[in-house]
Design a protein around this motif. Structure first.
Motif, PDB file in Angstrom:
ATOM      1  N   ALA A 146       0.836  -1.208   0.000  1.00  0.00           N
ATOM      2  CA  ALA A 146       0.000   0.000   0.000  1.00  0.00           C
ATOM      3  C   ALA A 146       0.866   1.252   0.000  1.00  0.00           C
ATOM      4  O   ALA A 146       0.602   2.212  -0.741  1.00  0.00           O
ATOM      5  N   LEU A 147       1.925   1.270   0.829  1.00  0.00           N
ATOM      6  CA  LEU A 147       2.830   2.424   0.855  1.00  0.00           C
ATOM      7  C   LEU A 147       3.520   2.614  -0.495  1.00  0.00           C
ATOM      8  O   LEU A 147       3.651   3.743  -0.983  1.00  0.00           O
ATOM      9  N   LEU A 148       3.967   1.519  -1.084  1.00  0.00           N
ATOM     10  CA  LEU A 148       4.617   1.606  -2.388  1.00  0.00           C
ATOM     11  C   LEU A 148       3.650   2.144  -3.440  1.00  0.00           C
ATOM     12  O   LEU A 148       4.028   2.959  -4.280  1.00  0.00           O
ATOM     13  N   PHE A 149       2.384   1.717  -3.369  1.00  0.00           N
ATOM     14  CA  PHE A 149       1.398   2.202  -4.325  1.00  0.00           C
ATOM     15  C   PHE A 149       1.225   3.710  -4.211  1.00  0.00           C
ATOM     16  O   PHE A 149       1.227   4.428  -5.212  1.00  0.00           O
ATOM     17  N   PHE A 150       1.094   4.223  -2.985  1.00  0.00           N
ATOM     18  CA  PHE A 150       0.892   5.651  -2.793  1.00  0.00           C
ATOM     19  C   PHE A 150       2.097   6.462  -3.278  1.00  0.00           C
ATOM     20  O   PHE A 150       1.953   7.605  -3.699  1.00  0.00           O
ATOM     21  N   ASN A 151       3.296   5.885  -3.215  1.00  0.00           N
ATOM     22  CA  ASN A 151       4.494   6.593  -3.659  1.00  0.00           C
ATOM     23  C   ASN A 151       4.705   6.474  -5.168  1.00  0.00           C
ATOM     24  O   ASN A 151       5.029   7.448  -5.839  1.00  0.00           O
ATOM     25  N   VAL A 152       4.526   5.263  -5.711  1.00  0.00           N
ATOM     26  CA  VAL A 152       4.853   5.017  -7.119  1.00  0.00           C
ATOM     27  C   VAL A 152       3.816   5.612  -8.062  1.00  0.00           C
ATOM     28  O   VAL A 152       4.131   5.972  -9.190  1.00  0.00           O
ATOM     29  N   ARG A 153       2.574   5.751  -7.623  1.00  0.00           N
ATOM     30  CA  ARG A 153       1.511   6.219  -8.526  1.00  0.00           C
ATOM     31  C   ARG A 153       1.714   7.668  -8.958  1.00  0.00           C
ATOM     32  O   ARG A 153       1.140   8.099  -9.958  1.00  0.00           O
ATOM     33  N   VAL A 154       2.483   8.449  -8.206  1.00  0.00           N
ATOM     34  CA  VAL A 154       2.667   9.869  -8.514  1.00  0.00           C
ATOM     35  C   VAL A 154       3.468  10.027  -9.805  1.00  0.00           C
ATOM     36  O   VAL A 154       4.577   9.499  -9.913  1.00  0.00           O
ATOM     37  N   PRO A 155       2.929  10.720 -10.822  1.00  0.00           N
ATOM     38  CA  PRO A 155       3.689  10.928 -12.063  1.00  0.00           C
ATOM     39  C   PRO A 155       4.922  11.773 -11.804  1.00  0.00           C
ATOM     40  O   PRO A 155       4.824  12.913 -11.356  1.00  0.00           O
ATOM     41  N   THR A 156       6.087  11.205 -12.051  1.00  0.00           N
ATOM     42  CA  THR A 156       7.351  11.835 -11.665  1.00  0.00           C
ATOM     43  C   THR A 156       8.334  11.848 -12.824  1.00  0.00           C
ATOM     44  O   THR A 156       8.465  10.856 -13.539  1.00  0.00           O
ATOM     45  N   ASP A 157       9.015  12.971 -13.003  1.00  0.00           N
ATOM     46  CA  ASP A 157      10.107  13.094 -13.969  1.00  0.00           C
ATOM     47  C   ASP A 157      11.438  12.983 -13.223  1.00  0.00           C
ATOM     48  O   ASP A 157      11.681  13.743 -12.282  1.00  0.00           O
ATOM     49  N   TYR A 158      12.278  12.045 -13.646  1.00  0.00           N
ATOM     50  CA  TYR A 158      13.607  11.907 -13.063  1.00  0.00           C
ATOM     51  C   TYR A 158      14.620  12.544 -14.009  1.00  0.00           C
ATOM     52  O   TYR A 158      14.707  12.177 -15.185  1.00  0.00           O
ATOM     53  N   SER A 159      15.365  13.490 -13.501  1.00  0.00           N
ATOM     54  CA  SER A 159      16.354  14.180 -14.330  1.00  0.00           C
ATOM     55  C   SER A 159      17.408  13.191 -14.791  1.00  0.00           C
ATOM     56  O   SER A 159      17.829  12.311 -14.025  1.00  0.00           O
ATOM     57  N   PRO A 160      17.869  13.289 -16.043  1.00  0.00           N
ATOM     58  CA  PRO A 160      18.888  12.349 -16.539  1.00  0.00           C
ATOM     59  C   PRO A 160      20.192  12.489 -15.765  1.00  0.00           C
ATOM     60  O   PRO A 160      20.598  13.596 -15.389  1.00  0.00           O
ATOM     61  N   LEU A 161      20.833  11.338 -15.493  1.00  0.00           N
ATOM     62  CA  LEU A 161      22.115  11.366 -14.779  1.00  0.00           C
ATOM     63  C   LEU A 161      23.188  12.045 -15.627  1.00  0.00           C
ATOM     64  O   LEU A 161      24.081  12.713 -15.101  1.00  0.00           O
ATOM     65  N   PHE A 162      23.098  11.866 -16.928  1.00  0.00           N
ATOM     66  CA  PHE A 162      24.065  12.477 -17.840  1.00  0.00           C
ATOM     67  C   PHE A 162      23.295  13.286 -18.883  1.00  0.00           C
ATOM     68  O   PHE A 162      23.030  12.807 -19.990  1.00  0.00           O
ATOM     69  N   PRO A 163      22.909  14.521 -18.523  1.00  0.00           N
ATOM     70  CA  PRO A 163      22.089  15.317 -19.438  1.00  0.00           C
ATOM     71  C   PRO A 163      22.814  15.628 -20.741  1.00  0.00           C
ATOM     72  O   PRO A 163      24.035  15.812 -20.770  1.00  0.00           O
ATOM     73  N   LYS A 164      22.038  15.647 -21.822  1.00  0.00           N
ATOM     74  CA  LYS A 164      22.607  15.967 -23.128  1.00  0.00           C
ATOM     75  C   LYS A 164      22.974  17.445 -23.193  1.00  0.00           C
ATOM     76  O   LYS A 164      22.319  18.287 -22.597  1.00  0.00           O
ATOM     77  N   LYS A 165      24.033  17.725 -23.950  1.00  0.00           N
ATOM     78  CA  LYS A 165      24.419  19.105 -24.146  1.00  0.00           C
ATOM     79  C   LYS A 165      23.384  19.794 -25.024  1.00  0.00           C
ATOM     80  O   LYS A 165      22.973  19.277 -26.050  1.00  0.00           O
ATOM     81  N   SER A 166      22.956  20.951 -24.588  1.00  0.00           N
ATOM     82  CA  SER A 166      21.950  21.688 -25.335  1.00  0.00           C
ATOM     83  C   SER A 166      22.445  23.097 -25.616  1.00  0.00           C
ATOM     84  O   SER A 166      23.507  23.513 -25.133  1.00  0.00           O
ATOM     85  N   ASP A 167      21.681  23.827 -26.382  1.00  0.00           N
ATOM     86  CA  ASP A 167      22.027  25.202 -26.712  1.00  0.00           C
ATOM     87  C   ASP A 167      22.031  26.031 -25.428  1.00  0.00           C
ATOM     88  O   ASP A 167      20.991  26.166 -24.774  1.00  0.00           O
ATOM     89  N   PRO A 168      23.191  26.574 -25.025  1.00  0.00           N
ATOM     90  CA  PRO A 168      23.256  27.356 -23.774  1.00  0.00           C
ATOM     91  C   PRO A 168      22.266  28.509 -23.742  1.00  0.00           C
ATOM     92  O   PRO A 168      21.793  28.890 -22.664  1.00  0.00           O
ATOM     93  N   SER A 169      21.943  29.046 -24.909  1.00  0.00           N
ATOM     94  CA  SER A 169      21.022  30.181 -24.947  1.00  0.00           C
ATOM     95  C   SER A 169      19.600  29.770 -24.574  1.00  0.00           C
ATOM     96  O   SER A 169      18.772  30.619 -24.238  1.00  0.00           O
ATOM     97  N   ARG A 170      19.318  28.459 -24.636  1.00  0.00           N
ATOM     98  CA  ARG A 170      17.976  27.974 -24.303  1.00  0.00           C
ATOM     99  C   ARG A 170      17.906  27.394 -22.883  1.00  0.00           C
ATOM    100  O   ARG A 170      16.845  26.947 -22.455  1.00  0.00           O
ATOM    101  N   GLU A 171      19.023  27.385 -22.172  1.00  0.00           N
ATOM    102  CA  GLU A 171      19.008  26.907 -20.786  1.00  0.00           C
ATOM    103  C   GLU A 171      18.380  27.954 -19.876  1.00  0.00           C
ATOM    104  O   GLU A 171      18.711  29.135 -19.944  1.00  0.00           O
ATOM    105  N   PHE A 172      17.486  27.508 -19.033  1.00  0.00           N
ATOM    106  CA  PHE A 172      16.786  28.412 -18.118  1.00  0.00           C
ATOM    107  C   PHE A 172      16.929  27.843 -16.715  1.00  0.00           C
ATOM    108  O   PHE A 172      16.280  26.858 -16.365  1.00  0.00           O
ATOM    109  N   VAL A 173      17.817  28.426 -15.908  1.00  0.00           N
ATOM    110  CA  VAL A 173      18.075  27.956 -14.545  1.00  0.00           C
ATOM    111  C   VAL A 173      17.169  28.714 -13.577  1.00  0.00           C
ATOM    112  O   VAL A 173      17.047  29.938 -13.648  1.00  0.00           O
TER     113      VAL A 173
END
Length: 323
Positions: A74-101
């Protein structure tokens, strides 16, 4: 069976019962204000629960093993059901001008914490900053000179100290409110997306009143964000953990995903009296109640920042700015 074997079995049973009690409290937490804070440690309790499951199994408490297993599922269900985005461990290089910190931090009326936040290298790179419980008469323009501040920024009584820099603020008009005289957040227009910055009610205040108000605020927030077209980012102190049912309803109503800053178990809040003690260094003991939520935005990275002297830790997120 020898007396020693019975003693061992009894000891294992007591360990299992203790962890089963923790699991039960965590499951009941979303439904009662007294347990609302305790339930914040539900992910750590899963670890304890697994220990208890092993204790019941080794002690040959078969029925209790099954009951403990059901509680863990039941605890696992309540935690896992939440739609979650995990940031990539090795993010791809992108256009620095489009980065928004972006950065979020609940300052908790601590001027030294505000100065400490402003001195962080990653915050100095931020193009937008959200703040909670900003002390009155704080000169945010002087503290964050690198952030574009199109309008005068003075801690607002209308939002109880919630502020944002770097985006054009849409003045609070009661849209993010459930009670007169308190706007729990604000809305701002950023380049390519809409930003909501907020601080929801503490659920442990009053005899059930705080929990009820917080749940109402989550409902109003969901309705407001759902009506907002295009990409959206929501950041702030939600005073709720990911597994709480009202938080899940918010995500579903507004089509939002929670960003797992620092991984699935990285906490953002700790009681003030823990500061500087060994409690701070125990993995998983901090509570995840500050969140970053996104819709139609690509997240490159997100992490929990260092201790700035507040009871909350900052969140730093890097987005790919929409075209």
């Amino acid at each position: 069976m020898t007396i020693l074997a019975w003693i061992v079995r009894l000891a294992l049973g007591l360990v299992g019962l203790a962890t089963m009690g923790l699991c039960g409290l965590a499951l009941a937490a979303p439904f009662h204000w007294i347990l609302a804070l305790f339930g914040a440690w539900d992910r750590l309790i899963i670890v304890f629960g697994i220990v208890g499951l092993g204790a019941f199994w080794l002690g040959k408490w078969r029925v209790m093993t099954v009951l403990q297993g059901v509680a863990l599922l039941a605890l696992l269900f309540f935690n896992v059901r939440v739609p979650t985005d995990y940031s990539p461990l090795f993010p791809k290089k992108s256009d620095p001008s489009r980065e928004f910190v972006m950065a979020w931090a609940n300052i908790h009326d601590n001027r030294l914490a505000l100065k400490s936040l402003a001195s962080l290298p990653e915050v100095k790179k931020a193009r937008a900053i959200g703040l909670g419980e900003v002390p009155a008469f704080s000169n945010l323009q002087e503290l964050f000179p690198a952030v574009d501040q199109p309008e005068s920024t003075i801690p607002s009584k209308e939002t109880w100290g919630v502020e944002t820099l770097g985006c054009r603020v849409v003045l609070p008009d009661g849209e993010l409110s459930v009670s007169k005289g308190r706007n729990f957040g604000l809305k701002a227009r950023c380049d390519g997306f809409t930003l909501f910055v907020l601080h929801l009610q503490n659920p442990t205040r009053g005899r059930g009143e705080g929990l009820g108000i917080r749940n109402l605020e989550l409902g109003v927030l969901g309705e407001t964000v759902a009506k907002e077209p295009g990409p959206v980012l929501v950041m702030g102190d939600f005073n709720t953990t990911p597994s709480a049912l009202p938080f899940y309803r918010l995500l579903k109503a507004a089509n939002l995903n929670r960003v797992a800053c620092g991984g699935p178990n990285a906490g953002t809040w700790r009681p003030i009296y823990w500061s500087g003690t060994t409690m701070d260094r125990i993995p998983g003991i901090r509570v995840t109640i500050d969140h970053i939520l996104v819709r139609d935005l690509e997240v490159q990275a997100c992490h929990v920042g260092p201790d700035i002297g507040s009871d909350h830790f900052p969140l730093i997120v890097t987005l790919t700015q929409p075209n």
